[in-house]
Structures are given as structure tokens and as C-alpha cells.
Motif scaffolding. Structure first.
Motif, PDB file in Angstrom:
ATOM      1  N   ARG A  22     -10.746   0.590   7.615  1.00  0.00           N
ATOM      2  CA  ARG A  22      -9.970  -0.437   7.931  1.00  0.00           C
ATOM      3  C   ARG A  22      -9.507  -0.133   9.394  1.00  0.00           C
ATOM      4  NH1 ARG A  22      -4.561  -0.519   9.108  1.00  0.00           N
ATOM      5  NH2 ARG A  22      -4.043   1.416   8.424  1.00  0.00           N
ATOM      6  N   GLU A  23      -9.525   1.055   9.952  1.00  0.00           N
ATOM      7  CA  GLU A  23      -9.228   1.515  11.139  1.00  0.00           C
ATOM      8  C   GLU A  23     -10.354   1.478  12.121  1.00  0.00           C
ATOM      9  OE1 GLU A  23      -6.790   4.733  11.525  1.00  0.00           O
ATOM     10  OE2 GLU A  23      -5.273   3.706  10.046  1.00  0.00           O
ATOM     11  N   MET A  42       0.903  -1.065  -0.062  1.00  0.00           N
ATOM     12  CA  MET A  42      -0.202   0.125   0.037  1.00  0.00           C
ATOM     13  C   MET A  42       0.934   1.107   0.017  1.00  0.00           C
ATOM     14  SD  MET A  42      -2.875   0.961   2.667  1.00  0.00           S
ATOM     15  CE  MET A  42      -2.083   0.872   4.149  1.00  0.00           C
ATOM     16  N   ASP A  48     -12.151  13.130   8.297  1.00  0.00           N
ATOM     17  CA  ASP A  48     -12.121  11.986   7.791  1.00  0.00           C
ATOM     18  C   ASP A  48     -13.660  11.868   7.415  1.00  0.00           C
ATOM     19  OD1 ASP A  48      -9.578  11.890   7.867  1.00  0.00           O
ATOM     20  OD2 ASP A  48      -9.806  10.844   9.925  1.00  0.00           O
ATOM     21  N   ARG A  60       1.411   5.204   0.523  1.00  0.00           N
ATOM     22  CA  ARG A  60       0.726   6.349   1.361  1.00  0.00           C
ATOM     23  C   ARG A  60       1.398   7.643   0.622  1.00  0.00           C
ATOM     24  NH1 ARG A  60       0.293   5.449   7.432  1.00  0.00           N
ATOM     25  NH2 ARG A  60      -0.244   7.747   7.217  1.00  0.00           N
ATOM     26  N   GLU A  74      -9.445   3.817   4.653  1.00  0.00           N
ATOM     27  CA  GLU A  74      -8.589   3.863   5.682  1.00  0.00           C
ATOM     28  C   GLU A  74      -9.690   3.719   6.837  1.00  0.00           C
ATOM     29  OE1 GLU A  74      -4.832   3.806   6.822  1.00  0.00           O
ATOM     30  OE2 GLU A  74      -5.426   2.551   5.107  1.00  0.00           O
ATOM     31  N   GLU A  85      -3.529  13.234  10.456  1.00  0.00           N
ATOM     32  CA  GLU A  85      -3.368  12.604   9.527  1.00  0.00           C
ATOM     33  C   GLU A  85      -4.819  12.498   8.813  1.00  0.00           C
ATOM     34  OE1 GLU A  85      -1.631   8.730  10.066  1.00  0.00           O
ATOM     35  OE2 GLU A  85       0.064   9.568  10.617  1.00  0.00           O
ATOM     36  N   ARG A 135      -7.807  10.652   6.420  1.00  0.00           N
ATOM     37  CA  ARG A 135      -7.795   9.416   6.185  1.00  0.00           C
ATOM     38  C   ARG A 135      -8.958   9.316   4.909  1.00  0.00           C
ATOM     39  NH1 ARG A 135      -6.453   9.184  11.247  1.00  0.00           N
ATOM     40  NH2 ARG A 135      -4.892   7.833  11.845  1.00  0.00           N
TER      41      ARG A 135
END
Length: 165
Positions: A73-74, A1, A81, A3, A70, A64, A66
Motif C-alpha cells: 500500500r505504501e 482497517m 518489513d 491496527r 502495508e 513501525e 509493516r
């Protein structure tokens, strides 16, 4: 992946606020557009409010941003976000929503919060709807006033704590 990161020096001083806010708007629109592209390529992605994700702030001063994949996923995201996912979701359905931000000063710290503005001017706060804690801010403190935008947030935006955080 892979980034991809941007290293930008924003919000360093009051004299740079105009530049920083302009860049913030550009980045919010870019995250929303990339999320829309993701949703088009992944049409079975669950809707934000059905995806089982929650609001979670990043530890200060980390920041960050996302995308949908993402956040899924998290299982969590913070205000930009979640708001940018919601904007993309609405745009995919033909609703001309926009990511917006509100600002307030807490001592020497500038606090920004990202929201969704609908075409009729109402404002939606995905973070509050997905578990933002009681340390949030009121609609009035975000400059939403008492009109329709504030009504859209009734019961959604938590009140500020006594210490103002």
C-alpha cells in the motif's frame, strides 16, 4: 482497517541487550509468520523484488513494522518489513529461510539491521537490493566476516560513510 501495536521498551541500556535481542528475534519470526499467512491467503501477491516497492528508512526514533499488505500500500518498507516479507516468500516455496539481525555501535547508538539467512548460511539483504542508500554498513561491520555469508552480500551492502552513520 484495524491496527495492532506493541508498545515495548527495548534497547534502553546495555544491561538489557540480551532481553531486547531475544524479543527482537521473537518479533521478527512473528512478522515473518504473519506475512506467510498473508501470502497463503493472497496467492497473487507479487514477489518482493517484482512488487515495485523500495527501501525507505523511518525517521528516527519512529519504528513501525509493516506486513506485506502495508508495504504494498505504501510502496516502501524498511529492513524488517522487507526481510520478513522475503523470509515468508521463501518459506512459501519450501525454503527454510530465517530473519536475522546484525548489530553495531555508532557512538552511544546501537544500530540493528535485519537480513535473511538461507539454509546454506548465505545472507541476503533485501534492503540493499531495494535501494538502501550509501549510508549503510559493510558486511564486515555487520559481523558477516569474509566467508560465504559475506560473498552473498558482495555488491549489495553499501559501505559505511566516513561519519559512521
Amino acid at each position: 482497517m484495524r491496527r495492532i501495536g506493541f508498545r515495548l521498551q527495548l534497547f534502553r541500556s546495555e544491561s538489557e541487550r540480551g532481553y531486547s535481542e531475544e524479543v527482537l528475534g521473537v518479533l521478527l519470526r512473528a512478522l515473518s509468520a504473519s506475512n506467510l499467512a498473508y501470502l497463503r491467503q493472497h496467492p497473487r501477491t507479487p514477489a518482493l523484488y517484482r512488487a515495485g516497492v523500495r527501501y525507505r528508512a523511518e525517521p528516527f526514533p519512529r519504528e513501525e513494522w509493516r506486513g506485506v499488505a502495508e508495504v504494498l500500500r505504501e510502496h516502501h518498507g524498511d529492513c524488517e518489513d522487507l526481510a520478513c516479507w522475503r523470509v515468508a516468500e521463501l518459506r512459501r516455496r519450501g525454503v527454510a529461510a530465517e530473519p536475522i539481525f546484525r548489530h553495531r555501535q555508532v557512538g552511544r547508538l546501537s544500530v540493528y539491521h535485519i537480513l535473511v539467512r538461507h539454509p546454506d548460511g548465505t545472507v541476503e539483504d533485501p534492503s540493499a537490493l531495494l535501494g538502501m542508500n550509501a549510508g549503510g554498513v559493510s558486511a564486515a561491520e555487520l559481523g558477516l566476516g569474509r566467508g560465504g555469508a559475506a560473498r552473498a552480500l558482495a555488491g549489495c551492502l553499501p559501505r559505511a560513510r566516513r561519519d559512521g552513520v
